[in-house]
Design an enzyme around this catalytic site. Structure first.
Site, PDB file in Angstrom:
ATOM      1  N   LYS A  10       0.850  -1.200   0.000  1.00  0.00           N
ATOM      2  CA  LYS A  10       0.000   0.000   0.000  1.00  0.00           C
ATOM      3  C   LYS A  10       0.879   1.240   0.000  1.00  0.00           C
ATOM      4  CE  LYS A  10       0.746   1.570   4.374  1.00  0.00           C
ATOM      5  NZ  LYS A  10       1.320   2.893   4.735  1.00  0.00           N
ATOM      6  N   ASP A 136      -2.861  -1.404  10.139  1.00  0.00           N
ATOM      7  CA  ASP A 136      -3.029  -1.408   8.683  1.00  0.00           C
ATOM      8  C   ASP A 136      -3.695  -2.670   8.152  1.00  0.00           C
ATOM      9  OD1 ASP A 136      -1.999   1.119   8.170  1.00  0.00           O
ATOM     10  OD2 ASP A 136       0.059   0.393   7.925  1.00  0.00           O
TER      11      ASP A 136
END
Length: 289
Positions: A10, A136
């Site tokens: 990401k 996350d």
């Protein structure tokens, strides 16, 4: 029985820290998306009741320090699973880079074991479990583009951004996320306009996305680690459409629409940085070929 899962990296298009909470976590607002740089996770069901982690990368721990291990153990403990699993992690995402490699491996493990063990959990349920592993992991379970709030576990999905090239460079240093947050002064730092970034993505406005990238943690990392600042300045001078550090660093990425310019930037960065990547923006789930 075995199954393969893709675990993409990401990047933070926007990262804002609002305040420190009573529980010692920081309240954040982050716009994140995935890129076509991914680990490959192979899950093999074992009849013995144990969890094995295998990887050829010497920096990948093979015990409970590994987030994929924790993901498997969480599912086993929560749903009284007596089977075991061997998790083979083929690393492509650099370790400790601000790209959520470990979190993405954990999320891929949750998705894969949900299928292998026939748990029939929804993505939302998997994401809620993921929040117990790391901030996350919830976003990584969705494997898409999203606005994340709270400490990162409140995920609001967004459409994928317009396609572009992403050039990433990671200097050969480690950055302590804890140190970065400890040195963060929220009163004397410009905050990104999260709503503007979300609107640019909803409107599929590439220039608007480039105009509103921002990361409050840069104010600390660029000061403490000159190597990161040097890479960012090099990318900006190379004609990138936007340049930003991902997470707490040390990886810096550039958004570039034109492949030829991205290729030139990639080549120039290889001259003084060992870990350089040129990939496509994704922002939506992809299965392994």
């Amino acid at each position: 029985m075995y199954l393969l899962e893709k675990a993409p990296a990401k990047i933070n298009l926007s990262l804002d820290v609002l305040y420190k909470r009573p529980d010692e976590f920081h309240e954040v607002e982050m716009v994140m998306t995935t890129i076509d740089l991914a680990d490959r996770i192979e899950l093999i069901v074992l009849h013995e009741d144990r969890i094995e982690i295998k990887s050829e990368n010497r920096f990948v721990p093979n015990d409970e320090r590994n987030l994929a291990y924790r993901a498997a153990k969480l599912l086993k403990d929560t749903f009284s699973i007596k089977k075991g699993v061997r998790i083979y992690i083929e690393k492509q995402i650099p370790v400790a880079a601000g790209l959520a490699g470990g979190s993405s491996d954990a999320a891929a493990t949750l998705r894969g074991l949900n299928k292998l063990w026939s748990l029939n959990l929804t993505t939302k349920e998997l994401a809620e479990l993921g929040a117990q592993i790391g901030s996350d992991v919830s976003f990584c379970v969705y494997d898409s583009t999203a606005l994340a709030k709270g400490r990162g576990e409140q995920v609001i999905e967004l459409p994928p951004p317009p396609a572009c090239w992403v050039v990433l460079a990671k200097p050969a240093i480690g950055v302590s996320t804890q140190t970065v947050y400890q040195n963060l002064n929220l009163e004397n730092v410009p905050h990104p306009r999260t709503k503007n970034m979300v609107q640019a993505i909803l409107n599929q406005h590439y220039q608007g996305i480039c105009d509103h990238v921002g990361n409050v943690l840069e104010s600390v990392t660029l000061r403490l680690y000159p190597e990161v600042k040097q890479i960012k300045e090099h990318m900006e001078q190379s004609g990138a459409d936007a340049v930003l550090m991902s997470g707490s660093g040390p990886t810096v990425f550039a958004l570039v629409q034109h492949e030829s310019r991205a290729q030139r930037m990639y080549n120039s960065l290889k001259g003084f940085c060992e870990e350089v990547y040129m990939v496509r923006m994704l922002g939506y789930p992809q299965s392994l070929d």
